[in-house]
Design a protein around this motif. Structure first.
Motif, PDB file in Angstrom:
ATOM      1  N   ASP A 159     -13.416   1.497  36.966  1.00  0.00           N
ATOM      2  CA  ASP A 159     -12.272   0.764  35.611  1.00  0.00           C
ATOM      3  C   ASP A 159     -10.796   1.282  37.548  1.00  0.00           C
ATOM      4  OD1 ASP A 159     -13.269   3.050  33.092  1.00  0.00           O
ATOM      5  OD2 ASP A 159     -13.508   1.141  34.237  1.00  0.00           O
ATOM      6  N   ARG A 160     -11.871   1.363  38.021  1.00  0.00           N
ATOM      7  CA  ARG A 160      -9.988   1.892  39.035  1.00  0.00           C
ATOM      8  C   ARG A 160     -10.187   0.186  40.631  1.00  0.00           C
ATOM      9  NH1 ARG A 160     -11.509   5.470  42.826  1.00  0.00           N
ATOM     10  NH2 ARG A 160     -13.584   5.766  42.528  1.00  0.00           N
ATOM     11  N   VAL A 218     -10.864  -0.323  46.377  1.00  0.00           N
ATOM     12  CA  VAL A 218      -9.910  -1.509  46.060  1.00  0.00           C
ATOM     13  C   VAL A 218      -9.421  -1.008  45.094  1.00  0.00           C
ATOM     14  CG1 VAL A 218      -8.665  -3.712  46.475  1.00  0.00           C
ATOM     15  CG2 VAL A 218     -10.821  -2.771  48.338  1.00  0.00           C
ATOM     16  N   ARG A 219      -7.912  -0.791  44.863  1.00  0.00           N
ATOM     17  CA  ARG A 219      -7.758  -0.997  43.831  1.00  0.00           C
ATOM     18  C   ARG A 219      -7.333  -2.144  42.889  1.00  0.00           C
ATOM     19  NH1 ARG A 219      -6.142   3.276  40.156  1.00  0.00           N
ATOM     20  NH2 ARG A 219      -5.246   5.743  41.673  1.00  0.00           N
ATOM     21  N   ALA A 250      -7.004  -5.133  39.604  1.00  0.00           N
ATOM     22  CA  ALA A 250      -6.485  -5.297  38.100  1.00  0.00           C
ATOM     23  C   ALA A 250      -7.815  -5.381  37.245  1.00  0.00           C
ATOM     24  CB  ALA A 250      -5.497  -6.217  37.557  1.00  0.00           C
ATOM     25  N   SER A 251      -7.288  -4.588  35.817  1.00  0.00           N
ATOM     26  CA  SER A 251      -9.075  -4.893  35.296  1.00  0.00           C
ATOM     27  C   SER A 251      -8.885  -6.406  34.507  1.00  0.00           C
ATOM     28  CB  SER A 251      -8.713  -3.922  34.197  1.00  0.00           C
ATOM     29  OG  SER A 251      -7.727  -4.312  32.904  1.00  0.00           O
ATOM     30  N   GLU A 311     -11.897  -8.205  29.785  1.00  0.00           N
ATOM     31  CA  GLU A 311     -13.500  -8.731  30.841  1.00  0.00           C
ATOM     32  C   GLU A 311     -14.464  -9.224  29.718  1.00  0.00           C
ATOM     33  OE1 GLU A 311     -14.653  -5.104  33.580  1.00  0.00           O
ATOM     34  OE2 GLU A 311     -15.833  -5.472  33.750  1.00  0.00           O
ATOM     35  N   ARG A 330      -0.277   1.735  31.877  1.00  0.00           N
ATOM     36  CA  ARG A 330      -1.061   2.982  32.405  1.00  0.00           C
ATOM     37  C   ARG A 330      -0.744   3.242  34.164  1.00  0.00           C
ATOM     38  NH1 ARG A 330      -7.502   4.189  32.052  1.00  0.00           N
ATOM     39  NH2 ARG A 330      -7.753   2.560  33.473  1.00  0.00           N
ATOM     40  N   GLU A 352      -2.697   0.848  36.420  1.00  0.00           N
ATOM     41  CA  GLU A 352      -3.596   0.382  37.203  1.00  0.00           C
ATOM     42  C   GLU A 352      -3.221  -1.057  37.470  1.00  0.00           C
ATOM     43  OE1 GLU A 352      -5.886   4.149  36.957  1.00  0.00           O
ATOM     44  OE2 GLU A 352      -6.274   2.266  37.862  1.00  0.00           O
ATOM     45  N   ARG A 353      -2.076  -1.702  37.514  1.00  0.00           N
ATOM     46  CA  ARG A 353      -2.143  -2.716  37.853  1.00  0.00           C
ATOM     47  C   ARG A 353      -1.431  -2.620  38.969  1.00  0.00           C
ATOM     48  NH1 ARG A 353      -3.653  -7.332  34.097  1.00  0.00           N
ATOM     49  NH2 ARG A 353      -3.777  -6.479  31.962  1.00  0.00           N
ATOM     50  N   GLU A 354      -2.119  -2.034  40.019  1.00  0.00           N
ATOM     51  CA  GLU A 354      -1.492  -1.860  41.194  1.00  0.00           C
ATOM     52  C   GLU A 354      -2.024  -3.441  42.153  1.00  0.00           C
ATOM     53  OE1 GLU A 354      -2.193   2.590  41.816  1.00  0.00           O
ATOM     54  OE2 GLU A 354      -1.869   1.039  43.211  1.00  0.00           O
TER      55      GLU A 354
END
Lengths: 470, 645
Positions: free
Chosen positions: A299-300, A315-316, A318-319, B609, B630, B632-634
């Motif tokens: 999830d990260r 590595v960050r 995007a989902s 996804e 939140r 997370e979209r870095e």
């Protein structure tokens, strides 16, 4: 009543029962802690994870960390030198460095269509790269042809598979018929090999050399191509996600504890019992393997772990993943959505961005196979830079400030990796007191476990020989 | 205990032991207990429900129209009245006590028997019973098999199961099927609760059998034995009727109720059972209006006195009033009364259904040749009428018309009803299943015509019937062959569904891998009931819910779904073939059908996804709406460094 009892005694259609999911003994059966950076710089946050197999909740008795949450902990080292961390009786030593490379250089590419593989495949995960071949489909949508990226020769296989497994150095395995069909590329004709797995696979198989890994309903299976005997273990593999082979382990996405920790990554060495690799809250999925590196998505973002050293980098990202992860050694490529559209990003700086839909990446060496709005394209890097802290590097000395990327080693660095493309050369970064430059160092060999050295301990650059940047 | 009784008991026990042991020790395992017991349970539950309805209807008619029960057709009138009452009462009952308590309503209905209504339950003769059984064996296999037909798994079984699972009524833009009158689907919920989904199929089977018995008895009573055999033969010899006998649906039930209404008006002008049966039919399916309108018009026209005309019109009004509570329920929910048939809002170009899609054209030649084409050129698996009827209908139609014109009052009424029903059907989507409510009156009218033919004419009619049997029963028998392995326990339900339900592997992924309380949105997909999860959207007509969602929410579509709690998406990739929509320009086809699919794909790939895919069906995971913001979209590590000097 007796007649009813007689009716009740009639046999019913057989049901498949899930097996008991035995695990290897020990709280951390892998015997190694996963560390985000075994050679962190001063002030860098290091995340340590224990691949834990025991019951919840857990207190592993962390030492040498700043904070811990069950199976994960953090430490920010403040001085260079060795720093010991331990949990659950297992210790690891961080070699804290005085400096670190801070930049990922951009990679320019040449992007060309690959018309030989333009036909869409029934399985959207194709076409993809296998070594220096691009494997794709004919008009029927079956995976039945390949392009040699070195010579651009198109080879049509005898038959094909809807969802075959592929693996390096160049194998393609179709399990939709018995006996199974194995192509050793570039041979057009397949070899019939026994399929010792009685149950149908729930995902394409994984191949690495002669080793085959299959996930079925409630089982994971391993066997060697050509042998009629298989080894199997009870598991709960999720359908559709292929397994992976890395470092002697077979890994897969397992759902045995989906109500507690979501989907996890489990692994099996083929001898003992399965062990958890990533058993954390959230969903770990899309495993991929290359050499002794295992990658997955959580999830990260994108996670790649060296199964030998335990170094686990994240590595960050995007989902929203449509395609899975692709690995070339420790280099991972994935679909990235940070920019608002679908792009392809790689951990070594190769990215394909644009307003169109760039997706379905498959990476090997300098090549990245992808689809742009559905059209198959091949991106070829014009150059690739390997820093002294690359996971494929075998350092011999500490890292100090200065040099390409901001740091370099005080001794020789040797990189070892698989290289598929002929006609490439190596440059070494040589810096004096004011600036640096790339100096030619000779041709780059082709094959597995190719070694590149830099006595000066700084970055090397791979490029086509005779290119303008020489 | 006397010796005689003991001997009898031992004989019975021995026979049962032999029977049970034979089944158990059969080397071929021809029959298995599990599906048989499940099927028996379904049949018993359906039978009990019908008997309960008969009791309630009989008690009601005994107070309102006692004379209507004192005839041979008393039991179908009681049954029809009870069905109509069950449908209507289900609405307030569900609102007050919840859908899960619907089975208790059956107890209330069954209490009607305490009033001892003078209803004689039918006792078919042995020959008739044997013929009935033989004709309905394929349907019986359907009762034993899991539901796999499209309409069942997106509507007739899916909706009752959904309401049972949630405990309350469903409806609105996210569940449009729930906004249709639920006069049959709430009773279906009770049947599912008591007897499993097979009970809905068993219910339709028994209603179909009741239709056959009624047309047989009325035709025999009115026009003699020959007509008595031809009337049910016309129905059982038509794929459109026989194919519905083993599936859960509302066309057969609507047809039975229309038949009872017609019978009540034709034979004695029994307005109360006619009104209640007609109201029940309208509440079950709006297509029942096609034969009911001409029926009541005939009844009003044939009434001799103005007061009688007013009574007929009042009866028609009662029938319409019977369905109005469902309109009121829609209005109370902020919807158009006739939603989902109307009221989709001002979305440019959005059409609920395309009648032009069915049949063989709506030009002048198509209209003129419609009776011929509907019989001769109908296909059971394409939009060319999507059904089939026996050619004997067409063969007997002229003589039926002559008989009707020449003075047989009953034949005239039924012929007028059937003709009017066919005409109104022709104006709408020319799908033969929608003609089902008109088929029983048509069968009676044709039987009346047969009765007037000389022997050679009757033989010719039977020849036409026989010639039509292979084409009409073939698809039904083929379906039975498909169902037999699972019905007899030779194949697991899992394997059966895998080979019958498109996208089954995706459905199974959701069943296996998602939490039991997960909510699933079906986009361009309709496999609702096998999911065993709470679901929204699904498909109505040409995937109207998905297209409407995209048309009204645009790029926010997935956010809307996430806001509704849909974390999992079952997404189909439909193919809208141009040849299926020749009446639409390519631009309209693209805008209405292809563009929404492309837009949905683009949204999915940006926001969701992909977690499973098999062929044209995929499962996507949609993170909850809160996760989207939140942080997370870095962006990935900065790549601005250039290594050029």
């Amino acid at each position: 009543m007796l007649g009813v009892l007689g009716l009740l005694a009639c046999q019913e259609a057989p049901q498949v029962e899930p097996p008991d999911l035995e695990v290897a003994a020990g709280a951390v059966p892998l015997g190694i802690l996963a560390v985000s950076d075994l050679e962190p710089a001063v002030g860098e946050t290091v995340r340590i994870t224990a691949p834990y197999a025991g019951p919840w909740p857990v207190d592993l008795g962390w030492r040498g960390v700043d904070a811990d949450r069950g199976i994960t902990a953090h430490v920010v080292p403040s001085v260079p030198g060795p720093h010991e961390v331990s949990a659950g009786g297992i210790r690891t030593v961080l070699q804290v460095q005085a400096a670190a490379n801070r930049w990922i250089p951009s990679v320019e590419v040449d992007l060309r269509p690959l018309p030989a593989l333009a036909a869409p495949c029934k399985d959207r995960r194709y076409p993809r790269l296998v070594g220096h071949w691009a494997v794709g489909c004919g008009v029927e949508g079956w995976v039945d042809r390949l392009v040699d990226l070195a010579t651009r020769e198109v080879i049509v296989l005898d038959g094909g598979g809807r969802t075959p497994g592929v693996g390096t150095p160049g194998m393609l395995l179709a399990l939709d018929e018995r006996p199974a069909r194995l192509w050793t590329l570039p041979a057009q004709v397949h070899a019939s090999i026994p399929n010792p797995c009685a149950h149908p696979p729930v995902a394409p198989p994984a191949l690495a050399g002669n080793e085959v890994a299959i996930t079925t309903r409630h089982r994971v299976v391993r066997f060697r191509a050509g042998e009629a005997v298989a080894r199997l273990q009870g598991a709960d593999p999720l359908p559709w996600y292929p397994p992976a082979l890395a470092g002697g382990f077979m890994a897969w996405v397992d759902g045995r504890e989906r109500e507690v920790t979501g989907t996890d990554v489990w692994a099996w060495d083929g001898g003992g019992k399965p062990v958890p690799v990533a058993r954390e809250p959230g969903d770990q999925r899309h495993v991929a393997g290359s050499g002794h590196w295992l990658g997955w998505i959580d999830d990260r973002g994108v996670v790649v772990e060296d199964l030998v050293s335990g170094e686990r980098s994240t590595v960050r990202a995007a989902s929203g993943f449509r395609a899975g992860l692709t690995l070339w050694g420790p280099v991972a490529c994935w679909e990235d959505r940070a920019g608002g559209s679908v792009d392809v990003a790689c951990s070594d700086g190769l990215t394909i961005r644009g307003d169109q839909d760039q997706g379905w990446p498959s990476r090997w060496g300098p090549w990245l196979l992808l689809r742009v709005d559905g059209e198959v394209r091949l991106a070829t890097a014009r150059s690739l830079v390997l820093e002294d802290d690359d996971p494929r590097a075998r350092p011999t000395a500490p890292r100090v400030a200065g040099g390409h990327g901001g740091a370099h080693r005080q001794g020789e660095v040797v990189w070892t990796f698989d290289w598929p493309a002929a006609g490439w050369c190596v440059d070494r970064w040589e810096a004096d007191s004011t600036q640096g430059r790339w100096a030619p160092a000779g041709p780059l060999a082709v094959g597995e476990d190719v070694e590149v050295r830099h006595p000066g301990g700084d970055a090397v650059r791979l490029r086509p020989c005779g290119s303008e940047d020489a | 205990m006397t010796t005689k009784r003991l001997a009898a008991g031992l004989s019975v026990a021995w026979c049962l032991v032999v029977a049970g042991a034979f089944l158990d020790l059969d080397p071929d395992r021809t029959l298995a207990a599990s599906p048989l017991l499940a099927g028996a349970r379904s049949l018993v539950v359906a039978l009990v429900a019908l008997v309960a309805c008969t009791g309630a209807g009989g008690a009601l008619l005994a107070r309102l129209s006692p004379g209507s029960l004192e005839v041979e057709a008393g039991w179908p009138r009681a049954l029809a009245t009870g069905l109509a009452a069950w449908g209507l009462l289900s609405l307030p009952w569900s609102l007050l006590f919840g859908v899960r308590s619907c089975p208790l309503l059956l107890v209330v209905l069954a209490a009607g028997w305490l009033f001892r209504p003078p209803v004689r339950l039918p006792r078919p003769g042995r020959v008739g019973l044997a013929a009935l059984g033989l004709a309905l064996v394929p349907a019986l296999l359907g009762v034993l098999a899991p539901a796999t037909s499209t309409d069942e798994i997106y509507y007739h079984v899916a909706l009752p199961s959904r309401m049972l699972g949630s405990g309350h009524l469903a409806g609105g833009f996210l569940l449009p099927n729930g906004s249709r009158p639920l006069a049959l689907h709430l009773p279906f919920a009770a049947l599912v609760a008591l007897g499993g989904e097979g009970a809905t199929r068993a219910f339709c089977l028994l209603v179909g059998a009741s239709t056959l018995v009624l047309v047989h008895r009325r035709a025999r009573a009115w026009w003699g034995p020959a007509a008595g055999w031809m009337a049910p033969a016309l129905l059982v010899g038509s794929f459109t009727f026989l194919g519905q006998a083993g599936v859960a649906g509302n066309d057969l039930v609507a047809g039975f109720l229309v038949l009872v209404a017609a019978d009540a008006l034709v034979e004695g002008a029994w307005l109360v059972p006619a009104a209640l049966a007609a109201g029940g039919a309208l509440a079950v399916k709006y297509t029942a209006a096609a034969p009911l309108l001409p029926l009541f018009l005939w009844a009003a026209a044939s009434a001799r006195r103005p007061r009688a005309v007013l009574r007929v019109l009042a009866a028609g009004g009662v029938a319409v009033l019977w369905v109005m509570p469902w309109w009121g329920w829609n209005v109370a929910g902020g919807l158009h009364p006739l939603f989902p048939y109307a009221g989709w809002g001002e979305v440019e170009g959005m059409v609920y259904s395309f009648p032009e899609k069915f049949g063989l054209g709506r030009d002048l030649a198509g209209w003129i040749l419609l009776p011929w084409n509907a019989v001769m050129r109908a296909e059971t698996d394409s939009t060319v009428f999507l059904g089939r009827v026996n050619p004997a209908f067409l063969a007997l139609a002229p003589v039926a018309a002559v008989v009707a014109v020449r003075g047989d009052r009953r034949a005239r009424a039924l012929a007028f009803t059937a003709a009017g029903g066919c005409l109104l059907w022709a104006i709408g989507p020319q799908w033969l299943r929608y003609l089902l409510p008109s088929l029983p009156p048509a069968a009676l009218a044709c039987a009346a015509g047969l009765a007037r033919l000389p022997a050679v004419g009757r033989w010719a009619a039977w020849l036409a019937w026989a010639v039509g049997i292979p084409a009409n029963t073939g698809p039904v028998l083929a379906e039975a062959v498909e169902q037999a392995p699972v019905a007899l326990g030779h194949e697991s339900e899992e394997d059966y569904r895998a080979r019958r339900i498109p996208g089954w592997t995706a459905v199974r992924w959701i069943r296996d891998e998602t939490p039991p309380d997960a909510r699933v949105a079906l986009l361009f997909a309709w496999q609702a009931s096998p999911l065993e999860r709470e679901w929204i959207l699904g498909s109505v007509e040409d995937h109207v819910p998905s297209r409407y969602l995209l048309a009204t929410t645009g790029d926010r579509a997935l956010d809307v779904l996430a806001g509704e709690g849909a974390e999992w998406l079952l997404v189909g990739t439909p193919r809208f073939l141009r040849k299926a929509y020749p009446f639409l320009s390519p631009e309209v086809l693209h805008a209405q059908f292809e563009a929404p699919v492309q837009a949905m794909t683009r949204l999915l790939e940006a926001r969701a996804e992909l977690v499973f895919e098999d062929g044209r069906y995929a499962v996507w995971h949609l993170p909850p709406a809160t996760e989207a913001g939140r942080g997370e979209r870095e962006k990935p590590p900065a790549s601005g460094y250039s290594d050029r000097p």
